[in-house]
Each structure stands twice: as structure tokens, then as C-alpha cells.
Enzyme design. Structure first.
Site, PDB file in Angstrom:
ATOM      1  N   ARG A 120       0.819  -1.233   0.000  1.00 51.17           N
ATOM      2  CA  ARG A 120       0.000   0.000   0.000  1.00 51.17           C
ATOM      3  C   ARG A 120       0.845   1.273   0.000  1.00 51.17           C
ATOM      4  NH1 ARG A 120      -2.786  -3.456   3.186  1.00 51.17           N
ATOM      5  NH2 ARG A 120      -4.622  -4.258   2.122  1.00 51.17           N
ATOM      6  N   LYS A 142       2.024  11.688 -11.033  1.00 51.35           N
ATOM      7  CA  LYS A 142       1.230  10.734 -11.821  1.00 51.35           C
ATOM      8  C   LYS A 142       2.086   9.518 -12.095  1.00 51.35           C
ATOM      9  CE  LYS A 142      -1.871  13.725 -14.462  1.00 51.35           C
ATOM     10  NZ  LYS A 142      -2.274  14.066 -15.840  1.00 51.35           N
ATOM     11  N   GLU A 184       8.752  19.925 -24.471  1.00 53.58           N
ATOM     12  CA  GLU A 184       7.977  20.123 -23.231  1.00 53.58           C
ATOM     13  C   GLU A 184       8.447  21.391 -22.501  1.00 53.58           C
ATOM     14  OE1 GLU A 184       5.355  18.344 -22.428  1.00 53.58           O
ATOM     15  OE2 GLU A 184       5.606  16.303 -23.187  1.00 53.58           O
ATOM     16  N   LYS A 226       5.941  23.743 -13.357  1.00 59.11           N
ATOM     17  CA  LYS A 226       5.095  22.569 -13.153  1.00 59.11           C
ATOM     18  C   LYS A 226       4.737  22.430 -11.673  1.00 59.11           C
ATOM     19  CE  LYS A 226       3.932  17.879 -14.144  1.00 59.11           C
ATOM     20  NZ  LYS A 226       4.084  16.671 -14.968  1.00 59.11           N
ATOM     21  N   GLU A 236      -5.626  17.021 -10.707  1.00 61.06           N
ATOM     22  CA  GLU A 236      -6.259  17.358 -11.979  1.00 61.06           C
ATOM     23  C   GLU A 236      -7.791  17.399 -11.871  1.00 61.06           C
ATOM     24  OE1 GLU A 236      -4.819  15.019 -15.288  1.00 61.06           O
ATOM     25  OE2 GLU A 236      -5.244  16.643 -16.672  1.00 61.06           O
ATOM     26  N   ARG A 242      -4.099  22.330 -13.669  1.00 65.79           N
ATOM     27  CA  ARG A 242      -3.273  21.304 -14.287  1.00 65.79           C
ATOM     28  C   ARG A 242      -3.606  21.068 -15.765  1.00 65.79           C
ATOM     29  NH1 ARG A 242      -0.706  16.640 -10.591  1.00 65.79           N
ATOM     30  NH2 ARG A 242       0.483  15.651 -12.204  1.00 65.79           N
ATOM     31  N   ASN A 246      -1.725  20.466 -20.643  1.00 70.30           N
ATOM     32  CA  ASN A 246      -2.100  19.732 -21.853  1.00 70.30           C
ATOM     33  C   ASN A 246      -1.981  20.560 -23.122  1.00 70.30           C
ATOM     34  OD1 ASN A 246      -2.710  17.216 -20.741  1.00 70.30           O
ATOM     35  ND2 ASN A 246      -4.693  17.961 -20.059  1.00 70.30           N
ATOM     36  N   HIS A 249      -1.239  18.920 -26.338  1.00 66.15           N
ATOM     37  CA  HIS A 249      -1.335  17.479 -26.102  1.00 66.15           C
ATOM     38  C   HIS A 249      -2.575  16.822 -26.692  1.00 66.15           C
ATOM     39  CE1 HIS A 249       2.199  17.970 -23.703  1.00 66.15           C
ATOM     40  NE2 HIS A 249       2.202  16.695 -23.348  1.00 66.15           N
ATOM     41  N   HIS A 253      -1.620  13.589 -28.656  1.00 66.79           N
ATOM     42  CA  HIS A 253      -2.097  12.241 -28.336  1.00 66.79           C
ATOM     43  C   HIS A 253      -2.730  11.577 -29.551  1.00 66.79           C
ATOM     44  CE1 HIS A 253      -2.319  13.450 -23.820  1.00 66.79           C
ATOM     45  NE2 HIS A 253      -1.127  13.004 -24.161  1.00 66.79           N
ATOM     46  N   HIS A 267       6.906  11.012 -28.050  1.00 70.45           N
ATOM     47  CA  HIS A 267       5.880  11.860 -27.437  1.00 70.45           C
ATOM     48  C   HIS A 267       6.228  13.345 -27.580  1.00 70.45           C
ATOM     49  CE1 HIS A 267       2.933  13.424 -24.664  1.00 70.45           C
ATOM     50  NE2 HIS A 267       3.900  13.994 -23.969  1.00 70.45           N
TER      51      HIS A 267
HETATM   52  N1  NAD Z   1       3.822  10.870 -15.103  1.00 67.86           N
HETATM   53  C1  NAD Z   1       3.687  11.947 -15.842  1.00 67.86           C
HETATM   54  O1  NAD Z   1       3.218  12.992 -15.398  1.00 67.86           O
HETATM   55  C2  NAD Z   1       4.148  11.900 -17.257  1.00 67.86           C
HETATM   56  C3  NAD Z   1       4.281  13.097 -17.984  1.00 67.86           C
HETATM   57  C4  NAD Z   1       4.781  13.035 -19.267  1.00 67.86           C
HETATM   58  C5  NAD Z   1       5.122  11.797 -19.817  1.00 67.86           C
HETATM   59  N2  NAD Z   1       4.960  10.658 -19.093  1.00 67.86           N
HETATM   60  C6  NAD Z   1       5.339   9.348 -19.637  1.00 67.86           C
HETATM   61  O2  NAD Z   1       6.740   9.355 -19.864  1.00 67.86           O
HETATM   62  C7  NAD Z   1       7.042   8.422 -20.897  1.00 67.86           C
HETATM   63  C8  NAD Z   1       8.012   9.066 -21.847  1.00 67.86           C
HETATM   64  O3  NAD Z   1       9.176   9.373 -21.138  1.00 67.86           O
HETATM   65  P1  NAD Z   1      10.581   9.388 -21.863  1.00 67.86           P
HETATM   66  O4  NAD Z   1      10.489  10.212 -23.072  1.00 67.86           O
HETATM   67  O5  NAD Z   1      11.569   9.742 -20.823  1.00 67.86           O
HETATM   68  O6  NAD Z   1      10.710   7.878 -22.380  1.00 67.86           O
HETATM   69  P2  NAD Z   1      11.637   6.620 -21.945  1.00 67.86           P
HETATM   70  O7  NAD Z   1      11.612   6.413 -20.511  1.00 67.86           O
HETATM   71  O8  NAD Z   1      11.186   5.500 -22.804  1.00 67.86           O
HETATM   72  O9  NAD Z   1      13.102   7.083 -22.392  1.00 67.86           O
HETATM   73  C9  NAD Z   1      13.351   7.360 -23.748  1.00 67.86           C
HETATM   74  C10 NAD Z   1      14.539   6.526 -24.274  1.00 67.86           C
HETATM   75  O10 NAD Z   1      15.740   7.007 -23.711  1.00 67.86           O
HETATM   76  C11 NAD Z   1      16.481   5.949 -23.089  1.00 67.86           C
HETATM   77  N3  NAD Z   1      17.214   6.606 -21.998  1.00 67.86           N
HETATM   78  C12 NAD Z   1      16.739   7.090 -20.831  1.00 67.86           C
HETATM   79  N4  NAD Z   1      17.664   7.807 -20.195  1.00 67.86           N
HETATM   80  C13 NAD Z   1      18.780   7.758 -20.951  1.00 67.86           C
HETATM   81  C14 NAD Z   1      20.085   8.322 -20.834  1.00 67.86           C
HETATM   82  N5  NAD Z   1      20.401   9.125 -19.813  1.00 67.86           N
HETATM   83  N6  NAD Z   1      20.984   8.028 -21.780  1.00 67.86           N
HETATM   84  C15 NAD Z   1      20.652   7.254 -22.846  1.00 67.86           C
HETATM   85  N7  NAD Z   1      19.439   6.743 -23.033  1.00 67.86           N
HETATM   86  C16 NAD Z   1      18.506   6.986 -22.091  1.00 67.86           C
HETATM   87  C17 NAD Z   1      15.441   4.942 -22.731  1.00 67.86           C
HETATM   88  O11 NAD Z   1      15.981   3.647 -22.631  1.00 67.86           O
HETATM   89  C18 NAD Z   1      14.469   5.056 -23.908  1.00 67.86           C
HETATM   90  O12 NAD Z   1      14.942   4.312 -24.997  1.00 67.86           O
HETATM   91  C19 NAD Z   1       5.721   8.047 -21.523  1.00 67.86           C
HETATM   92  O13 NAD Z   1       5.375   6.744 -21.133  1.00 67.86           O
HETATM   93  C20 NAD Z   1       4.736   9.056 -20.963  1.00 67.86           C
HETATM   94  O14 NAD Z   1       3.441   8.527 -20.842  1.00 67.86           O
HETATM   95  C21 NAD Z   1       4.491  10.699 -17.828  1.00 67.86           C
HETATM   96 ZN    ZN Z   2       3.854  15.634 -22.636  1.00 74.67          ZN
END
Ligand code: NAD
Ligand code: ZN
Length: 370
Positions: A120, A142, A184, A226, A236, A242, A246, A249, A253, A267
């Protein structure tokens, strides 16, 4: 050691700090708001950043359990979640244990979700290693995984105890991923600060080149913006601040869904196009000038980001109508009309639910043909 900044996230009893700086993982325990003492430590990491994860583990000293997962959307699945829970439980995770999630948004969302449901909820520390994760996903609480029905449909709001943004980890991040994260950062300027956007117009290339001072300032300002929004609207709520996050976005999306999340479109890349479309829609509705729209476009284009749908789908299998339908299905739409974040100029975003379908279709059509 270079500059280091601490940004507070004001959430009452769930308040925490984001620490931004170069090589802060080398003395990670000094940046934590609690003593590690007898706590069991778990480090979940993206295999792409194994070196950084090992550095963190030795800085934490002693008894650390480590588990590598792959990056990319595939890891945000029930299968991998189960593996993570299994790993935690088989090493006798306790209520006082700490989970560090080291990686991009994928590892952060997955690790955060696991930390929120095992026993939990155990203490979570986010250690974002992509630019996108450092300015966006690691802040705000999130967490979650994907369902076959859509992205991020299963998850929790679960605040970390700390976020450690070590900018040195970005040195191994491919330029394409840096650009995606940069979109972003641009979003924050466009939604709430014309001054920040104007600074990005001059500092953008330095940020992408990982100039330490520029990078630090960009991450700090983004996190502050943020954090302020999240502090006002932790979960949200309808009508909450919040929703402004978007910006771009709703379009993004739909583009991601149309591309099938296969890595063809990142993304952040979709967000870059989405920001331009949001400004074109705002200009079409007479809310902002064509000149400002052009400024947004030129900025993103100048740094190598895409600005039109034509660049990702030269022969679109998804026309404007199909993209519109995808937007309508997005979980953020409710009661028929799609909620759009529009701008009354750079830095002045607001939500509107009164956008006519024809105006959206016109913006989509011209971007598909561009
Ligand atoms: N929780 C939230 O509020 C929130 C907000 C925005 C996005 N997201 C989520 O985040 C995800 C996207 O995040 P992302 O773009 O970081 O993707 P990711 O975690 O897949 O990383 C992108 C790529 O970079 C590689 N990588 C990571 N760090 C590295 C480094 N220092 N050196 C070399 N390679 C590295 C990873 O292996 C991957 O191939 C999505 O799933 C999205 O839904 C969440
Ligand atoms: Zn985003």
C-alpha cells in the site's frame, strides 16, 4: 561541482523537493529528506542507464537491490509491473523501504506505480535521466502503466519523497530524445511565460548542446512552473490549473495514437507539432496573431523539431476526420465537445470547450498537406 538548485513542491504533508544539478547522484544521500539508516534500498533502472544506476547505488552505500528493465512504452505493462512487484516482494520489501526509479518517464511511471501499490505504498525517489522526465514526468505524482485500451489508463497519484535531476545523466541521451524533451520545455513558456519563451529563443541551442548553465536554468524554470501548477491542482480536478499542461497534447495524443506508439514518433516530437497546431487554431479563432504563431513555428523548426503532420505521415492513412475522432476519444474529452488549450498570445493559455469541429478540421487539413 556546478550550480545546484532546490525547487520546493508545496503539497502540505506530501510536500517534497526537486534537486537539480550536475553530478548530484555522486552524493545522493545528502540530497534526500530522510536518513537511509536501516531502510532497505531498491533501485529500479532502465538498462540504458545502468552506469548511472550503479553510480547511484554505490553513493547510497551498503545493501542495495537492483533491477534493470528496458526503456520504451513496452515496459509500462502488466507483465513488467508483475516482475517488479515480484522482485520487491521476494527481497522482503518493508514499509520503510525506499524505491529509486532511475530512467526516463517510462521507468518513472512504472516504478512510481509499483511503489504506490506494494504494501500500500513505500517511499519513492524519482531519478529522471531523460530531459522529458527531468522537466515533466518525474514531477507531479502521476504514475501508471498502459492498457490495451489506451496509454496511462491504469495508475495512481503518488508523490515521490524527492526528485533528483542529475543533468550529467543527459550526456548519454541521444539528440533526438533531447529535442523531444525540449518540446515540453517550450510548452511551459507558451502556456505561462512569454519571458521564458523569449529566453528559450536565444538559449535553445545551448540547452540541446547540454551547456551546463543554460540546461540548469531551463530545467529549474520548467520544474518551478510545473510545481506551481501541481501545487494548485494536485489531482487534476475539473476546472483546475493542471489542465493547462495539456497545451499541444490533445493534438499530440491523436498523432501518437495514429502512429501506433512504435517509436516512429516520440511523445515530445508529437508535442512539438501539437504546440504549433494549438497556436494555429488560436490564430484562426482570432485569439492570437499569425506573427506569434510563426514565432513558435520558427523556434521549433530552427532547433530541428517537426512542426507539421505531413512530416510524420507523408501519405496519411489518417485524414483530418480520423484524427479528430482520436481526439474525441482521448480521456480528457468529456460531454461531447473536446477540451482544447488555446492561447491569447505566447504565455497566455486557457481551456476552451467551445471550439467548432470545422475549425479543428481546417487546421488539421492544412498541416497534413503542408
Ligand atoms: N507521469 C507523468 O506525469 C508523465 C508526464 C509526461 C510523460 N509521461 C510518460 O513518460 C514516458 C516518456 O518518457 P521518456 O520520453 O523519458 O521515455 P523513456 O523512458 O522510454 O526514455 C526514452 C529513451 O531514452 C532511453 N534513456 C533514458 N535515459 C537515458 C540516458 N540518460 N541516456 C541514454 N538513453 C537513455 C530509454 O531507454 C528510452 O529508450 C511516456 O510513457 C509518458 O506517458 C508521464
Ligand atoms: Zn507531454
Amino acid at each position: 561541482m556546478g550550480k545546484m538548485n532546490t525547487i520546493p513542491v508545496s503539497l502540505g504533508t506530501r510536500a517534497y523537493s526537486i534537486v537539480v544539478g550536475q553530478n548530484i547522484l555522486e552524493d545522493a544521500s545528502a540530497h534526500l529528506p530522510f536518513a537511509l539508516n536501516e531502510r532497505k534500498i531498491f533501485v529500479l533502472y532502465d538498462r540504458a542507464v545502468e552506469g548511472h544506476a550503479k553510480k547511484l547505488s554505490s553513493a547510497l552505500g551498503g545493501n542495495v537491490h537492483m533491477k534493470g528493465v528496458s526503456g520504451g512504452e513496452g515496459a509500462k505493462s502488466f507483465t513488467v509491473l508483475q516482475e517488479v512487484l515480484d522482485w520487491l516482494l521476494s527481497h522482503k520489501v518493508e514499509r520503510t523501504s525506499v524505491l529509486f526509479a532511475v530512467g526516463g518517464g517510462v521507468t518513472g511511471d512504472l516504478g512510481g506505480f509499483a511503489a504506490s501499490i506494494v504494501l500500500r505504498g513505500i517511499t519513492l525517489v524519482q531519478v529522471p535521466t531523460t530531459l522529458l522526465a527531468q522537466v515533466d514526468s518525474s514531477v507531479g505524482g502521476k504514475t501508471g502503466i498502459n492498457a490495451v485500451q489506451g496509454k496511462n489508463l491504469i495508475g495512481t497519484f503518488y508523490q515521490p519523497a524527492a526528485v533528483l535531476c542529475d543533468t550529467a545523466t543527459l550526456e548519454t541521451l541521444p539528440i533526438r530524445e533531447r529535442r523531444a524533451g525540449f518540446a515540453e520545455i517550450v510548452k511551459y513558456g507558451l502556456l505561462g511565460s512569454a519571458e521564458f519563451f523569449a529566453w528559450l529563443e536565444t538559449a535553445g541551442q545551448d540547452i540541446l548542446d547540454l551547456n551546463a548553465a543554460a540546461l540548469n536554468d531551463a530545467i529549474e524554470t520548467s520544474c518551478r512552473m510545473k510545481a506551481e501548477i501541481v501545487g494548485e491542482d494536485e489531482r487534476e480536478e475539473a476546472g483546475g490549473a493542471r489542465v493547462l499542461l495539456n497545451l499541444g497534447h490533445t493534438f499530440a495524443h491523436a498523432l501518437e495514437a495514429a502512429c501506433g506508439y512504435d517509436g516512429r514518433l516520440l511523445h515530445g516530437e508529437a508535442v512539438g507539432i501539437g504546440l504549433v497546431l494549438a497556436f494555429r487554431l488560436s490564430a484562426r479563432l482570432g485569439l492570437c496573431s499569425e506573427q506569434e504563431t510563426r514565432r513558435v513555428e520558427n523556434h521549433l523548426k530552427g532547433l530541428g523539431l517537426m512542426t507539421d503532420i505531413a512530416e510524420i505521415m507523408p501519405k496519411p492513412s489518417h485524414g483530418a476526420e480520423a484524427l479528430y475522432d482520436l481526439m474525441a476519444q482521448d480521456k480528457k474529452s468529456s460531454g461531447g465537445k473536446i477540451g482544447f488549450i488555446l492561447c491569447r498570445g505566447i504565455g497566455k493559455a486557457f481551456q476552451s470547450r467551445d471550439v467548432e469541429k470545422e475549425d479543428v478540421l481546417a487546421v488539421l487539413r492544412s498541416s497534413i498537406k503542408a
